[in-house]
Design a protein around this motif. Sequence first.
Motif, PDB file in Angstrom:
ATOM      1  N   SER A   1       3.614  -4.773   8.225  1.00 44.03           N
ATOM      2  CA  SER A   1       4.611  -3.850   8.536  1.00 44.03           C
ATOM      3  C   SER A   1       4.753  -2.896   7.603  1.00 44.03           C
ATOM      4  O   SER A   1       3.809  -2.243   6.919  1.00 44.03           O
ATOM      5  N   THR A   2       5.476  -1.862   8.184  1.00 36.71           N
ATOM      6  CA  THR A   2       5.726  -0.308   7.358  1.00 36.71           C
ATOM      7  C   THR A   2       7.260  -0.371   6.890  1.00 36.71           C
ATOM      8  O   THR A   2       8.185  -1.063   7.359  1.00 36.71           O
ATOM      9  N   ASP A   3       7.323   0.566   5.783  1.00 39.32           N
ATOM     10  CA  ASP A   3       8.745   0.860   5.196  1.00 39.32           C
ATOM     11  C   ASP A   3       8.431   2.452   5.282  1.00 39.32           C
ATOM     12  O   ASP A   3       7.863   3.027   4.514  1.00 39.32           O
ATOM     13  N   ASN A   4       8.917   2.997   6.629  1.00 37.09           N
ATOM     14  CA  ASN A   4       8.806   4.488   7.129  1.00 37.09           C
ATOM     15  C   ASN A   4       9.546   5.373   5.793  1.00 37.09           C
ATOM     16  O   ASN A   4       9.051   6.396   5.474  1.00 37.09           O
TER      17      ASN A   4
ATOM     18  N   CYS B   1       1.049  -1.054   0.110  1.00 31.77           N
ATOM     19  CA  CYS B   1      -0.032   0.059   0.106  1.00 31.77           C
ATOM     20  C   CYS B   1       0.869   1.157   0.069  1.00 31.77           C
ATOM     21  O   CYS B   1       1.714   1.464   0.851  1.00 31.77           O
ATOM     22  N   ALA B   2       0.721   1.958  -1.118  1.00 39.56           N
ATOM     23  CA  ALA B   2       1.447   3.194  -1.357  1.00 39.56           C
ATOM     24  C   ALA B   2       0.670   4.478  -0.606  1.00 39.56           C
ATOM     25  O   ALA B   2      -0.535   4.575  -0.883  1.00 39.56           O
TER      26      ALA B   2
ATOM     27  N   MET C   1       5.213   3.148   2.772  1.00 39.08           N
ATOM     28  CA  MET C   1       4.653   1.935   2.270  1.00 39.08           C
ATOM     29  C   MET C   1       4.139   0.953   3.735  1.00 39.08           C
ATOM     30  O   MET C   1       4.833   1.206   4.552  1.00 39.08           O
ATOM     31  N   ILE C   2       2.967   0.380   3.414  1.00 40.38           N
ATOM     32  CA  ILE C   2       2.489  -0.543   4.049  1.00 40.38           C
ATOM     33  C   ILE C   2       2.436  -1.800   3.460  1.00 40.38           C
ATOM     34  O   ILE C   2       2.145  -1.934   2.172  1.00 40.38           O
TER      35      ILE C   2
END
Length: 119
Positions: free
Chosen positions: A72-75, A22-23, A79-80
């Motif tokens: 999870s996230t990529d801060n 998810c952007a 992104m999710i």
Amino acid sequence: QVQLVESGGGTVQAGDSLRLSCAVSGRAFRTYAMGWRRQVPGKVNSEFVAGIHWNDGSTRYGDAVRGRFTISTDNAKNMIYLQMNSLKPEDTAVYRCIAGATMTADDFSGPGIQVTVSS
């Protein structure tokens, strides 16, 4: 406003894995909790799947997916992700990325993406 765009859906067999992405963009999106909900055709209400907080990474899962799915996230990339393992036919649904005041709230929602699990 928060904009959410899902990707990564598709058709897999039971037991397979799939990762949804998810952007996230928009105004003050880091102030919201993030998550995923899913909608099964014919059911009135969507089902909470998983949620996460940007700041501390705390998570919450729905009973049906706990132990099989990981959020999870990529801060850095905003992104999710939803890693889905040991998929079952009953996981077949349209999955929506959500943002809201709580992990289960869908104050904002993406258009959704289809996940189909064949037996």
